[in-house]
Motif scaffolding. Structure first.
Motif, PDB file in Angstrom:
ATOM      1  N   SER A   1      57.440  -6.230 -11.069  1.00 41.21           N
ATOM      2  CA  SER A   1      56.888  -7.334 -10.282  1.00 41.21           C
ATOM      3  C   SER A   1      55.367  -7.332 -10.178  1.00 41.21           C
ATOM      4  CB  SER A   1      57.483  -7.315  -8.870  1.00 41.21           C
ATOM      5  OG  SER A   1      57.270  -6.067  -8.233  1.00 41.21           O
ATOM      6  N   GLY A   2      54.700  -6.269 -10.639  1.00 44.02           N
ATOM      7  CA  GLY A   2      53.243  -6.262 -10.534  1.00 44.02           C
ATOM      8  C   GLY A   2      52.609  -5.182 -11.382  1.00 44.02           C
ATOM      9  N   ILE A   3      51.409  -5.467 -11.905  1.00 42.58           N
ATOM     10  CA  ILE A   3      50.651  -4.519 -12.719  1.00 42.58           C
ATOM     11  C   ILE A   3      49.190  -4.569 -12.267  1.00 42.58           C
ATOM     12  CG2 ILE A   3      49.919  -3.851 -15.042  1.00 42.58           C
ATOM     13  CD1 ILE A   3      52.317  -5.466 -16.117  1.00 42.58           C
ATOM     14  N   GLU A   4      48.626  -3.417 -11.922  1.00 44.64           N
ATOM     15  CA  GLU A   4      47.209  -3.328 -11.573  1.00 44.64           C
ATOM     16  C   GLU A   4      46.575  -2.201 -12.375  1.00 44.64           C
ATOM     17  OE1 GLU A   4      46.039  -3.357  -7.401  1.00 44.64           O
ATOM     18  OE2 GLU A   4      48.096  -3.932  -6.881  1.00 44.64           O
TER      19      GLU A   4
ATOM     20  N   TYR B   1      43.791   5.183 -13.546  1.00 39.38           N
ATOM     21  CA  TYR B   1      45.249   5.107 -13.556  1.00 39.38           C
ATOM     22  C   TYR B   1      45.697   3.654 -13.442  1.00 39.38           C
ATOM     23  CZ  TYR B   1      44.804   4.517  -8.488  1.00 39.38           C
ATOM     24  OH  TYR B   1      44.472   4.052  -7.244  1.00 39.38           O
ATOM     25  N   TYR B   2      47.017   3.448 -13.450  1.00 37.41           N
ATOM     26  CA  TYR B   2      47.615   2.129 -13.293  1.00 37.41           C
ATOM     27  C   TYR B   2      48.565   2.153 -12.094  1.00 37.41           C
ATOM     28  CZ  TYR B   2      46.148   1.809 -18.186  1.00 37.41           C
ATOM     29  OH  TYR B   2      45.416   1.841 -19.352  1.00 37.41           O
ATOM     30  N   THR B   3      48.765   0.999 -11.497  1.00 35.94           N
ATOM     31  CA  THR B   3      49.780   0.839 -10.459  1.00 35.94           C
ATOM     32  C   THR B   3      50.802  -0.183 -10.939  1.00 35.94           C
ATOM     33  OG1 THR B   3      48.252   1.344  -8.647  1.00 35.94           O
ATOM     34  CG2 THR B   3      50.267   0.162  -8.082  1.00 35.94           C
ATOM     35  N   PHE B   4      52.068   0.229 -10.974  1.00 36.79           N
ATOM     36  CA  PHE B   4      53.163  -0.675 -11.305  1.00 36.79           C
ATOM     37  C   PHE B   4      54.035  -0.844 -10.061  1.00 36.79           C
ATOM     38  CE2 PHE B   4      52.129   1.385 -15.370  1.00 36.79           C
ATOM     39  CZ  PHE B   4      51.879   0.264 -16.154  1.00 36.79           C
TER      40      PHE B   4
END
Length: 489
Positions: free
Chosen positions: A351-354, A359-362
C-alpha cells in the motif's frame, strides 16, 4: 626422511591453526550479529536449507479492478474471487510486459493528469494500485527487463481500452500520478479478444453485482487539485446495501501466553517469529505491559497483548547497504512470508513505498473479501504511544530489516446483517457535520473507500463498515455509515 616428516607435521599444524582461526572469527562474527555462538557451524552447513526463496511476483496484484462500458453506465468492481479477475489480470500483466520492453508498441502519446478524467468515462478495464509501482519494481515482479521506451514513472493506474483504436489494436493509458501516457499495442497472442472483452461487459449486466458511478459524471466543474475524477460513488439505485460485520481477534497463541502453563504457546510463537534461530534469543516478559520480548545482541522482538509485533535492529546502518528497491522489497516480503501463519482471514497487499537516504519504508495493509481493513492512528502500547496507519510498516535496506510494526490479527465474517446507507450525498452531509473544522472551500478528495477499521484492543472486536475519505494531502477522515432505520422496513 625425518626432516621431511617434521615438515609435514608442521604443515598439518599450520593448516589446523588456520582452520581454527577461521572458525573462531566466524563464531565471533556470528555471536556479535546473531547471538549464541554454538550454532555457527550448524548454520554454515545448513545455510542452503535455512534460506527460503520468495517469489516477489506473488505480491504483485492490483488494489482494485474496475470494468465499465463508459459514461452513465455502471462501473463494476471485480473481486479477486470473480471468474473474470484472473483472465483480466493475466492480460494486463502481458501488456505491462509489452510496455516495459517497448515490444510491439505501435504509437505513443502523453497528456496531463487531467486527461485521466476523460479515460475513466470511456469503455475501459482499469487496474488500480494503492501506490505508484515504478519500472524497476514492475520488471522484478514480472521477471522482465525494461527499456527507456517506457516513458511513465511507473504505474499507479492503468486502463485497457480494447475497442478504441480504429485499426483493431488495443489502447493502454498509464497514469503515474503526474501524467497520462498512451500506448497502442497489438492484442497479445492467446489473450482476450475484442469480442471476449465485450462478452465480459455483457455478462456483468446480467450478474448480480452492485454498480457504481465515478464522481466525474456528476461534478462538471471539478478541479483536479481538489477531486480525483475516478472516485467511485453510489449516486443512483438502492440507498441501502447489505453487509456483514467482521470479527477481529488477537491470535490465539498470543492470547494464551497470558494464561498459566503457556510455555508451549511461547515456544510455538518463538518458532514462528524466530525460525531456526529461536535458541539464539533470550526470552522474557515485560511486567510493565505484559509484553513478550525475544532479544539477542543484534535483534529485539516485542509482542504486545493486542497482537502488535514490533521488531528493532539494534546496531547502526551504513549508507552503502541501502541497495535497490527490489532488493529491499524482497527482504521485506520474505520477512512477512515467514511469519504469515500468525495472521488469518485476510489478504496482504502493498500500500505504500517511501525512499529515505539510507533505507526504504514499505507499508502493507489487509483486505477482507476485497474490502479494505484499515488501521487509522492505531496506538502502540509503549511509552512513546506511536500512531500507526497501516497493518504492516517495514523499514528495510538491501541487507536486513531495520524495524517493523505489524498488527497481528485473526479475522472471520460475523453473523450480523447490516443495512447501510451507501449514497454519496449522505456521506458528505455526515463528514461536514462530524468534522466541523473542515473548510469546504479547501477540502479535497483523493479516494473514498468503505472499510473495516481496527481499533486498539486486547479483546475481540466486532467491526462494522465505515467510510474513509482520503484527501490529496494524505489526511484520512473516518465516517460511520448510516444504518437503515427500523421504520423504513
Amino acid at each position: 626422511m625425518k626432516w621431511f616428516g617434521r615438515e609435514r607435521v608442521k604443515l598439518y599444524i599450520l593448516f589446523l591453526l588456520v582452520i581454527t582461526s577461521f572458525i573462531q572469527v566466524g563464531i565471533l562474527w556470528y555471536y556479535q550479529n546473531r547471538g549464541v555462538p554454538t550454532n555457527f557451524l550448524w548454520g554454515f552447513f545448513n545455510k542452503s536449507q535455512a534460506e527460503t526463496e520468495y517469489d516477489i511476483g506473488d505480491a504483485f496484484k492490483p488494489y482494485r479492478v474496475v470494468v465499465s462500458e463508459g459514461f452513465e453506465n455502471p462501473h463494476w468492481v471485480i473481486k479477486e474471487n470473480h471468474e473474470y479477475y484472473k483472465p483480466l489480470w493475466n492480460d494486463a500483466q502481458a501488456y505491462i510486459k509489452y510496455l516495459l520492453t517497448d515490444r510491439g508498441v505501435v504509437s505513443k502519446g502523453e497528456y496531463g493528469k487531467e486527461f485521466w478524467g476523460d479515460v475513466v468515462l470511456r469503455k475501459s478495464f482499469i487496474f488500480e494500485f494503492k501506490t505508484c509501482i515504478n519500472s524497476e519494481l514492475l520488471a522484478a515482479f514480472l521477471n522482465e527487463r525494461w527499456v527507456s521506451g517506457f516513458k511513465s514513472e511507473g504505474i499507479y493506474k492503468m486502463a485497457i481500452l480494447p475497442s478504441e483504436n480504429i485499426n483493431k489494436n488495443l489502447t493502454i493509458y498509464v497514469f503515474d500520478g503526474d501524467k497520462v501516457n498512451k500506448y497502442v499495442v497489438p492484442f497479445v497472442t492467446k489473450g482476450l479478444s475484442i469480442d471476449d472483452y465485450d462478452d465480459i461487459i455483457a455478462n456483468l449486466y446480467e450478474d448480480d453485482i452492485e454498480g457504481y458511478s465515478v464522481i466525474k459524471e456528476y461534478v462538471t466543474n471539478y478541479v483536479y487539485q481538489y477531486l480525483s475524477p475516478d472516485v467511485l460513488i453510489v449516486a443512483q439505485g438502492r440507498k441501502y446495501r447489505n453487509y456483514k460485520n467482521l470479527v477481529c481477534n488477537v491470535p490465539e497463541l498470543i492470547r494464551n501466553i497470558q494464561q498459566p502453563n503457556s510455555s508451549q504457546d511461547l515456544n510455538d510463537i518463538a518458532r514462528i517469529i524466530l525460525g531456526e534461530d529461536e535458541d539464539d534469543y533470550i526470552r522474557s516478559i515485560d511486567v510493565y505491559n505484559k509484553t513478550v520480548v525475544f532479544q539477542n545482541l543484534s535483534n529485539m522482538y516485542r509482542i504486545y497483548r493486542d497482537g502488535l509485533l514490533e521488531y528493532k535492529y539494534l546496531h547502526g546502518i551504513n549508507s552503502y547497504e541501502k541497495g535497490s528497491k527490489v532488493e529491499a522489497l524482497k527482504i521485506a516480503l520474505e520477512f512477512i512470508n515467514r511469519r504469515e501463519k500468525l495472521v488469518s482471514g485476510v489478504d496482504v497487499y502493498l500500500s505504500g513505498i517511501e525512499e529515505h537516504s539510507n533505507y526504504y519504508t514499505f507499508s502493507f495493509d489487509y483486505k477482507f473479501n476485497d474490502m479494505e481493513v484499515s488501521f487509522n492512528e492505531y496506538t502502540v502500547n509503549n511509552k512513546d504511544k506511536n500512531k500507526l496507519n497501516h497493518a504492516i510498516t517495514v523499514d528495510v535496506n538491501s541487507q536486513r530489516i531495520l524495524s517493523c510494526y505489524w498488527a497481528l490479527k485473526e479475522f472471520k465474517l460475523g453473523k450480523e446483517n447490516l443495512m447501510l446507507n451507501v449514497k454519496f450525498e449522505s456521506l458528505f452531509d455526515d463528514i461536514f457535520n462530524l468534522y466541523q473544522d473542515i473548510s469546504i472551500k479547501d477540502f479535497s478528495v483523493k479516494d473514498i473507500n468503505m472499510t473495516y477499521e481496527v481499533k486498539f484492543s486486547t479483546d475481540s472486536q466486532s467491526l462494522e463498515p465505515v467510510w474513509i475519505v482520503e484527501t490529496m494531502e494524505g489526511k484520512r477522515y473516518v465516517v460511520p455509515m448510516q444504518k437503515k432505520p427500523p421504520e423504513e422496513g
